[in-house]
Enzyme design. Structure first.
Site, PDB file in Angstrom:
ATOM      1  N   ASP A  49       0.817  -1.215   0.000  1.00  0.00           N
ATOM      2  CA  ASP A  49       0.000   0.000   0.000  1.00  0.00           C
ATOM      3  C   ASP A  49       0.857   1.274   0.000  1.00  0.00           C
ATOM      4  O   ASP A  49       0.549   2.242  -0.681  1.00  0.00           O
ATOM      5  CB  ASP A  49      -0.910   0.036   1.241  1.00  0.00           C
ATOM      6  N   TYR A  82       2.155   2.117  -3.383  1.00  0.00           N
ATOM      7  CA  TYR A  82       1.040   2.593  -4.202  1.00  0.00           C
ATOM      8  C   TYR A  82       0.739   4.058  -3.856  1.00  0.00           C
ATOM      9  O   TYR A  82       0.650   4.915  -4.731  1.00  0.00           O
ATOM     10  CB  TYR A  82      -0.178   1.705  -3.934  1.00  0.00           C
ATOM     11  N   LYS A 110     -25.678 -14.263  -7.373  1.00  0.00           N
ATOM     12  CA  LYS A 110     -26.530 -13.073  -7.479  1.00  0.00           C
ATOM     13  C   LYS A 110     -26.045 -12.094  -6.425  1.00  0.00           C
ATOM     14  O   LYS A 110     -26.261 -12.276  -5.222  1.00  0.00           O
ATOM     15  CB  LYS A 110     -28.000 -13.418  -7.264  1.00  0.00           C
ATOM     16  N   ARG A 114     -30.058   2.017 -12.326  1.00  0.00           N
ATOM     17  CA  ARG A 114     -31.128   1.354 -13.061  1.00  0.00           C
ATOM     18  C   ARG A 114     -32.399   2.203 -13.078  1.00  0.00           C
ATOM     19  O   ARG A 114     -33.104   2.265 -14.083  1.00  0.00           O
ATOM     20  CB  ARG A 114     -31.391   0.003 -12.400  1.00  0.00           C
TER      21      ARG A 114
HETATM   22  S1  IVH Z   1     -28.176 -10.335 -15.011  1.00  0.00           S
HETATM   23  C1  IVH Z   1     -31.932  -9.223 -17.635  1.00  0.00           C
HETATM   24  N1  IVH Z   1     -26.475 -11.265 -13.261  1.00  0.00           N
HETATM   25  O1  IVH Z   1     -30.198  -8.805  -9.930  1.00  0.00           O
HETATM   26  C2  IVH Z   1     -31.388  -9.210 -16.246  1.00  0.00           C
HETATM   27  N2  IVH Z   1     -28.089  -9.695 -12.526  1.00  0.00           N
HETATM   28  O2  IVH Z   1     -33.359  -8.795 -10.904  1.00  0.00           O
HETATM   29  C3  IVH Z   1     -29.952  -8.875 -16.233  1.00  0.00           C
HETATM   30  N3  IVH Z   1     -27.876  -9.116 -10.157  1.00  0.00           N
HETATM   31  O3  IVH Z   1     -30.862  -5.636 -10.212  1.00  0.00           O
HETATM   32  C4  IVH Z   1     -29.356  -9.068 -14.909  1.00  0.00           C
HETATM   33  N4  IVH Z   1     -26.157 -10.400  -9.725  1.00  0.00           N
HETATM   34  O4  IVH Z   1     -28.386  -5.963 -10.576  1.00  0.00           O
HETATM   35  C5  IVH Z   1     -27.531 -10.454 -13.471  1.00  0.00           C
HETATM   36  N5  IVH Z   1     -24.881 -12.163 -11.840  1.00  0.00           N
HETATM   37  C6  IVH Z   1     -25.920 -11.352 -12.054  1.00  0.00           C
HETATM   38  C7  IVH Z   1     -26.472 -10.575 -11.028  1.00  0.00           C
HETATM   39  C8  IVH Z   1     -27.566  -9.753 -11.307  1.00  0.00           C
HETATM   40  C9  IVH Z   1     -27.014  -9.521  -9.239  1.00  0.00           C
HETATM   41  C10 IVH Z   1     -28.980  -8.143  -9.908  1.00  0.00           C
HETATM   42  C11 IVH Z   1     -29.115  -7.086 -10.957  1.00  0.00           C
HETATM   43  C12 IVH Z   1     -30.592  -6.755 -10.981  1.00  0.00           C
HETATM   44  C13 IVH Z   1     -31.212  -7.932 -10.337  1.00  0.00           C
HETATM   45  C14 IVH Z   1     -32.092  -8.630 -11.368  1.00  0.00           C
END
Ligand code: IVH
Length: 667
Positions: free
Chosen positions: A31, A34, A113, A134
């Site tokens: 660090d 950097y 997710k 979004r």
């Molecule tokens: S793909 C067409 N991949 O989940 C949908 N979404 O309901 C495209 N999210 O708010 C999303 N991890 O931000 C995708 N590996 C992942 C994800 C992801 C989290 C979130 C995304 C969105 C929600 C979808």
């Protein structure tokens, strides 16, 4: 090398290090190294403002505050995912995909997710030009200034083959370690804490002052693009290319075969979830092949080719039955929530921490309330907040007890400190084991053979409940304990007997007064020269001792104000413990023969400055004359300073004085 070339070189180096750290997960430099390079670049850009570029890592500190966020239209809407909460629903999804594609088995990309905030990043000619939230999927907010501060987001693309216009989507999140550290700091400062990492990420992105965002520990993972130009023909291939272009891609991303593969991935990641450095709320299955995705298409606002398979929730609602107070090994009192059992984060939770009294008040949590309980990862479950709008009757607020629930000693709360503590360290069962060990340790009474296991046994068998009981132990009693022969029992009794005449400084250290370390204990001993004099000392008297400030003085006073502690000291005396006060050994007197004058306002008490000077051999006088050796002048010094200057007497400010004390090892 010219300034422009050096700035370009530094930018390249730092971008490479960021890439290695955030994308490749291979930190390259310490660090400090950097930071040195970043500072050099900042200095260069400050000197030559025309050298600053929008992709410079110095931009990460955050620019000027905004009045409001601009609205942004998403040309390709940001959709959501269909959710599944059971294996049946996952199996349905796979069946529909197979039927729609008319195949026996489907290859899926399987991804965590991430539980953060969706973000759209637009690059033009390889440079980040816009970042947008979004919003409702069609209209979001322009948060470019904030997103620029996130080191994991590339400001410029790497590698080759990227299109002139590229929109990458992914998730901004707050890693758990950063979240916990931020809250720890906020708690200690009595400031508002962040509710959970997802809210924290969302809130941090919506700061109008980018410097606020820069101070939050945010990170980013990419998961899709809006166009396929320059990319392979599958989700997994596209992510690999995004990584080459400089985007962090989650390391848990993989491809699996069919329903069996999906469910195995779900189970494996579920196992891993508690140990991950960030929150995930499920896994996402995506048909891997882009052409197959196009065949399946969309239904309403979600793709038919993807599914979010959710994990059990990490936050749930339950009833707060009561608030108990636990006493830790160091005497800290922690309020603990007793809950109506609730299944959260994969386990049944009945207790959760409430941290401290201020936090309870800030969150307005009262016994009887409906509360949100959070259990994420390996972190101790906590009460996040009360649902105060669900309160149907008047509930009494919590108050911290004034006496320790374990031993009944007074509870001390230092101003500006969030923690309340039991002052009965010598008697409190919650603390006594640790105290006995400290009492016997090498720099205290130095009783050899009194290790942790033995102390545990002595306390648990009831042979010892305070340090005074040690002096009544007999070899026969000890010989009955586990792993204790006759010989070692006799040795221990001899060691305890030999420890009966410690120096006062060691004894004071051994008593375990909060924050009183070895050096302070010796300073107190040298100054007061008897336990009685120390016991009788006022806060002001205490603050006159070198190295003792107002907080330490308050701890010492609280210790001797607690009757339980005085009882133990009396019992130690009755058991034959006495201390010795060594003759004052004259240290070197570098200021011998000098006469000093103090004037103006000093940040340390004047008596303390006088003591320091006398320790060094100087005399302290009230008036300046031609014979004065030096004048220590604090803030707003008046006539004495003027006189000293007129007479040509040496004048020191407090900083120079402290340097002198340091030179002689006094501070
Ligand atoms: S793909 C067409 N991949 O989940 C949908 N979404 O309901 C495209 N999210 O708010 C999303 N991890 O931000 C995708 N590996 C992942 C994800 C992801 C989290 C979130 C995304 C969105 C929600 C979808």
């Amino acid at each position: 090398m010219g300034a422009a070339d050096r700035a370009a070189e530094l930018r390249r180096l730092i971008a490479d290090w960021d890439h290695a750290y955030y994308v490749l997960d291979e930190p390259r430099v310490p660090d400090a190294e950097y930071d040195r390079h970043l500072r050099e670049l900042q200095d260069l850009e400050a000197e030559h403002p025309d050298l600053a570029t929008p992709d410079s890592p110095t931009q990460r500190v955050g620019g000027a505050p905004l009045d409001a966020f601009e609205e942004v239209r998403h040309v390709t809407p940001m959709l959501s995912l269909a959710n599944a909460f059971s294996e049946e629903e996952a199996s349905e999804f796979d069946r529909r995909a197979r039927e729609g594609l008319e195949v026996e088995s489907v290859t899926y990309a399987a991804e965590p997710k991430l539980d953060g905030v969706a973000i759209s990043l637009s690059y033009r000619d390889g440079e980040l030009v816009r970042a947008a939230t979004r919003g409702d999927g069609t209209r979001g907010e322009n948060v470019t200034a904030n997103v620029r501060t996130i080191a994991a987001v590339p400001l410029r693309l790497r590698g080759a083959g990227w299109p002139a216009e590229l929109e990458v989507r992914g998730e901004i999140y707050m890693p758990l370690a950063g979240f916990e550290a931020f809250n720890e700091k906020a708690r200690a400062a009595g400031e508002r804490t962040l509710v959970n990492p997802r809210n924290a990420a969302a809130g941090s992105l919506r700061q109008l002052d980018p410097k606020m965002t820069a101070a939050r520990p945010l990170a980013f993972f990419a998961y899709s693009t809006t166009t396929r130009q320059g990319l392979p023909s599958s989700q997994s291939g596209a992510l690999a290319t995004l990584k080459e272009w400089g985007f962090p891609v989650n390391p848990e991303v993989t491809t699996v075969e069919g329903l069996e593969g999906l469910l195995a991935y779900y189970a494996a990641l579920g196992e891993k979830r508690a140990g991950l450095a960030y929150d995930i709320d499920g896994v996402v299955y995506k048909v891997d092949d882009f052409e197959a995705q196009d065949t399946l298409g969309f239904v309403s606002r979600a793709p038919r080719w993807a599914l979010a398979h959710k994990f059990p929730a990490q936050e749930e609602i339950t009833t707060l039955l009561a608030i108990d107070v636990q006493v830790g090994r160091t005497g800290a009192l922690t309020p603990v929530a007793r809950l109506e059992p609730v299944f959260v984060g994969g386990v049944t939770v009945t207790n959760a921490t409430l941290h401290n009294e201020d936090e309870i008040r800030r969150k307005d949590v009262r016994p009887g309330d409906q509360v949100i309980v959070r259990r994420a990862g390996d972190v101790i479950p906590e009460v996040v907040r009360a649902l105060t709008d669900r309160r149907t009757e008047e509930l009494a607020p919590f108050v911290m007890p004034e006496t320790c629930p374990v031993c009944g000693s007074a509870v001390e709360r230092i101003e500006d400190e969030a923690v309340a503590r039991c002052t009965g360290g010598l008697v409190c069962a919650a603390q006594v084991k640790q105290h006995i060990q400290h009492f016997a340790s090498r720099k205290a009474l130095d009783i050899e053979g009194l290790g942790e296991k033995l102390v545990d046994q002595l306390v648990e068998t009831g042979l010892v409940s305070t340090v005074a009981d040690l002096f009544h132990l007999e070899a026969e009693q000890l010989a009955g304990l586990e792993r204790m022969g006759e010989k070692s029992a006799a040795n221990l009794v001899a060691a305890i007997t030999a420890a009966r005449r410690p120096e006062l400084g060691r004894l004071l250290f051994a008593l375990g007064i909060r924050e009183v370390g070895e050096v302070t204990a010796n300073n107190l001993a040298r100054h007061f020269r008897s336990l009685e004099a120390l016991e009788a000392a006022s806060l002001e008297d205490l603050e006159a001792v070198p190295d003792v400030g107002p907080i330490m003085a308050a701890h010492v006073r609280a210790f001797f104000d607690e009757p339980h502690n005085l009882d133990v000291i009396a019992a130690l005396r009755a058991a034959g413990l006495d201390y010795v006060v060594p003759e004052v050994v004259e240290g070197p007197k570098p200021l011998a023969g000098e006469t000093w004058v103090l004037t103006g306002t000093l940040s340390m008490p004047r008596i303390k400055a006088k003591n320091y000077l006398e320790t060094l051999g100087a005399k302290v006088s009230g008036s300046v004359s031609g014979k004065s050796s030096a004048v220590l002048a604090g803030e707003n010094a008046g006539s004495k300073l003027a006189k000293a200057e007129k007479l040509g007497v040496r004048v020191l400010d407090e900083e120079a004085f402290i340097a002198l004390l340091q030179e002689h090892g006094l501070v």
